[in-house]
Design an enzyme around this catalytic site. Structure first.
Site, PDB file in Angstrom:
ATOM      1  N   CYS A 143      46.543  50.392  73.155  1.00  0.00           N
ATOM      2  CA  CYS A 143      45.637  50.952  74.170  1.00  0.00           C
ATOM      3  C   CYS A 143      44.280  51.377  73.622  1.00  0.00           C
ATOM      4  CB  CYS A 143      46.305  52.158  74.829  1.00  0.00           C
ATOM      5  SG  CYS A 143      47.759  51.704  75.763  1.00  0.00           S
TER       6      CYS A 143
HETATM    7  N1  LIG Z   1      52.253  50.738  74.933  1.00  0.00           N
HETATM    8  C1  LIG Z   1      51.676  51.790  75.476  1.00  0.00           C
HETATM    9  O1  LIG Z   1      51.754  52.897  74.976  1.00  0.00           O
HETATM   10  C2  LIG Z   1      50.880  51.663  76.758  1.00  0.00           C
HETATM   11  C3  LIG Z   1      50.520  52.824  77.438  1.00  0.00           C
HETATM   12  C4  LIG Z   1      49.813  52.728  78.605  1.00  0.00           C
HETATM   13  C5  LIG Z   1      49.433  51.484  79.087  1.00  0.00           C
HETATM   14  N2  LIG Z   1      49.768  50.356  78.391  1.00  0.00           N
HETATM   15  C6  LIG Z   1      49.368  49.060  78.955  1.00  0.00           C
HETATM   16  O2  LIG Z   1      50.501  48.487  79.595  1.00  0.00           O
HETATM   17  C7  LIG Z   1      50.493  47.069  79.447  1.00  0.00           C
HETATM   18  C8  LIG Z   1      51.769  46.603  78.777  1.00  0.00           C
HETATM   19  O3  LIG Z   1      51.814  47.146  77.471  1.00  0.00           O
HETATM   20  P1  LIG Z   1      53.163  47.237  76.634  1.00  0.00           P
HETATM   21  O4  LIG Z   1      52.855  48.092  75.456  1.00  0.00           O
HETATM   22  O5  LIG Z   1      54.302  47.593  77.507  1.00  0.00           O
HETATM   23  O6  LIG Z   1      53.311  45.706  76.170  1.00  0.00           O
HETATM   24  P2  LIG Z   1      54.617  45.035  75.534  1.00  0.00           P
HETATM   25  O7  LIG Z   1      54.108  43.917  74.705  1.00  0.00           O
HETATM   26  O8  LIG Z   1      55.481  46.073  74.905  1.00  0.00           O
HETATM   27  O9  LIG Z   1      55.411  44.468  76.784  1.00  0.00           O
HETATM   28  C9  LIG Z   1      54.919  43.471  77.596  1.00  0.00           C
HETATM   29  C10 LIG Z   1      56.061  42.564  78.005  1.00  0.00           C
HETATM   30  O10 LIG Z   1      55.544  41.612  78.941  1.00  0.00           O
HETATM   31  C11 LIG Z   1      56.175  40.376  78.695  1.00  0.00           C
HETATM   32  N3  LIG Z   1      55.380  39.326  79.320  1.00  0.00           N
HETATM   33  C12 LIG Z   1      54.264  38.710  78.871  1.00  0.00           C
HETATM   34  N4  LIG Z   1      53.812  37.840  79.791  1.00  0.00           N
HETATM   35  C13 LIG Z   1      54.656  37.905  80.835  1.00  0.00           C
HETATM   36  C14 LIG Z   1      54.721  37.263  82.100  1.00  0.00           C
HETATM   37  N5  LIG Z   1      53.791  36.401  82.471  1.00  0.00           N
HETATM   38  N6  LIG Z   1      55.734  37.557  82.919  1.00  0.00           N
HETATM   39  C15 LIG Z   1      56.679  38.470  82.550  1.00  0.00           C
HETATM   40  N7  LIG Z   1      56.670  39.107  81.382  1.00  0.00           N
HETATM   41  C16 LIG Z   1      55.666  38.846  80.539  1.00  0.00           C
HETATM   42  C17 LIG Z   1      56.296  40.307  77.198  1.00  0.00           C
HETATM   43  O11 LIG Z   1      57.296  39.393  76.808  1.00  0.00           O
HETATM   44  C18 LIG Z   1      56.665  41.752  76.870  1.00  0.00           C
HETATM   45  O12 LIG Z   1      58.053  41.931  76.862  1.00  0.00           O
HETATM   46  C19 LIG Z   1      49.227  46.752  78.678  1.00  0.00           C
HETATM   47  O13 LIG Z   1      48.187  46.483  79.564  1.00  0.00           O
HETATM   48  C20 LIG Z   1      48.933  48.033  77.938  1.00  0.00           C
HETATM   49  O14 LIG Z   1      47.567  48.181  77.630  1.00  0.00           O
HETATM   50  C21 LIG Z   1      50.511  50.419  77.261  1.00  0.00           C
END
Ligand SMILES: NC(=O)c1ccc[n+]([C@@H]2O[C@H](COP(=O)([O-])OP(=O)(O)OC[C@H]3O[C@@H](n4cnc5c(N)ncnc54)[C@H](O)[C@@H]3O)[C@@H](O)[C@H]2O)c1
Length: 454
Positions: A275
């Protein structure tokens, strides 16, 4: 206009389904954000379909193995037993879903431009399978306008309700979870407003509704840019303090006694994770598209990005003071997750420090109970060691992270030189050099000359 009165779907089928928990929720992307959200929806009584394109992840989850630290295998297994949570990689399984929550990655391209290809891919899947009058909420962090840009044209083909609600989950945070973290929700029409409000109010304690999807998108970028800038400022302050030979840590403690108008941030190795290093670049890109470039965002990015190299330069200075060439040094990095208590090493600045030292020829190990192994820049896998394995042949222990499991006593009692980048130990011992406290560098000589004493 009072949005609660607007539109004509107060008694719509979907609203009734949400209120009676009969709505089927699909979470798209089961990572750090999607999985806790899916479990929260289950806890609140919804049936949930978890959809992810990663076949391997889905197979492991079906076998009861959680992909993230915040959800234990046991928690996942218990939830799966109740048969309200199905897992799939097949878009065809989503056709009965009423609600889609999109939690896919939003990385940066190599040129630091936003990569919303995962969001677009998720939109394609939803478009192919969704029924009329379903509700779609994008939760991935992204630049203002993405929700409309990617999902806005659905309504030309089938009617959907649309919202943007930024995910604020803080992995490893034991106090704030999905339930008790206020949720910002933005919509662009009165019907979507009512659906979004009803749904989010049914899963979190507090919903803060804003006037558009763009405001909600922007609020997330503001939050994380605020952190990035303040952390960069404290890193800069540490540098200023070192040059002026003033203790940054005492300075911050003093300023933090002000009960208003000051918020405490501390220096460290820079910013990591999915993030804070990325979101300000989304904002900068959006600003540039509108003909404006932000000096603050770019400067913070530069300062934070340069921080691992600055720390390594300090390590070289410390090693020079104890007559130890980097090429023959053995160094242990304490901390590897992008932050303490995290197994996530995306954008980890500790890993960057590990690699920079490795490339300079040092033999480098790391300690982090949450990170069992890493792939270093040479492509090889390295496993973490324990503090008990830090013996006198170690030339420097660099502390980059805090964590709940920290054995302070064990760290304090190692008979090696320590470079405490985050002032974890708050130590006055003669073997500890502290970042942002220039006079502690003389402890290098003290360490050579004197036996350890407090
Ligand atoms: N990690 C954090 O602390 C956090 C906090 C707030 C916001 N975010 C935001 O949330 C979003 C997700 O982050 P995350 O850390 O959970 O990512 P992550 O990589 O842990 O998880 C994302 C998941 O999405 C899957 N994926 C990718 N393309 C896909 C598709 N087309 N259809 C279905 N699944 C798909 C991946 O395989 C993965 O399992 C990002 O935009 C991030 O910036 C993350």
């Amino acid at each position: 206009m009072n949005l609660d009165q607007g539109g004509n779907s107060l008694d719509s089928q979907l609203l009734r389904k949400i209120k009676s928990k009969q709505a089927i929720v699909t979470v798209i992307g089961l990572g750090y954000v999607g999985l806790p959200l899916a479990l929260r929806c289950l806890t609140c009584g919804f049936k949930v379909i978890g959809f992810d394109t990663d076949q391997n992840k889905i197979e492991k989850m079906k076998a009861g193995q959680s992909p993230i630290q915040d959800i234990s295998d046991y928690q996942l297994q218990e939830v799966l037993k109740q048969n309200h949570f199905s897992l799939t990689t097949n878009g065809g399984d989503l056709k009965n879903a009423d609600i889609f929550l999109v939690c896919v990655p939003t990385p940066l391209k190599e040129n630091y431009e936003p990569d919303i290809s995962f969001v677009k891919a998720a939109a394609d899947i939803i478009f192919d399978c969704c029924k009329e009058d379903c509700f779609v909420a994008l939760e991935s962090s992204t630049y203002p306008g993405t929700t409309k840009q990617v999902f806005g044209n659905f309504n030309e083909y089938k009617k959907i309700f649309l919202a943007y609600s930024p995910e604020r989950v803080d992995p490893g945070n034991e106090i704030y979870e999905v339930k008790n973290t206020p949720k910002v929700v933005g919509t662009d029409d009165p019907e979507s407003y009512k659906i979004a409000k009803a749904f989010y109010q049914s899963i979190v304690d507090k919903v803060h509704i804003v006037t558009s999807t763009e405001v909600a998108e922007m609020s997330k970028l503001l939050e994380n840019s605020f952190r990035s800038i303040n952390i960069a400022f404290m890193n800069e302050m540490a540098e200023i303090c070192e040059h002026l030979k003033i203790d940054i840590w005492n300075t911050i403690e003093a300023a933090a006694t002000k009960p208003f108008g000051f918020m405490k941030f501390t220096p460290g190795v820079g910013v990591g994770g999915h993030c804070i290093p990325l979101d300000p670049m989304y904002l900068e890109w959006a600003a540039q598209q509108a003909g404006h470039s932000s000096e603050f965002l770019n400067l913070a990015h530069r300062v934070n990005k340069g921080q691992p190299q600055r720390i390594v330069n300090n390590v070289l200075e410390i090693l020079t003071q104890v007559d130890k060439p980097i090429k023959t040094s053995r160094i242990v990095v304490y901390g590897m997750g992008y932050k303490g208590n995290s197994s996530d090493i995306r954008e980890s600045k500790s890993l960057e420090i590990f690699n920079l030292l490795y490339l300079l020829g040092a033999k480098v190990d790391y300690i982090d109970e949450n990170v069992k192994s890493i792939i270093a820049c040479d492509g090889h896998s390295y496993e973490g060691i324990t503090i008990q394995e830090v013996t006198s042949d170690c030339d420097l222990l660099i502390i980059t992270n805090d964590c709940n499991q920290c054995d302070y006593q064990a760290i304090q009692s190692v008979d090696v030189l320590i470079y405490d980048v985050i002032n974890l130990l708050k130590s006055k011992r003669k073997n500890v050099v502290i970042y942002g406290k220039k006079d502690s560098y003389q402890n290098c000589q003290n360490f050579q000359k004197e036996s350890l004493s407090i």
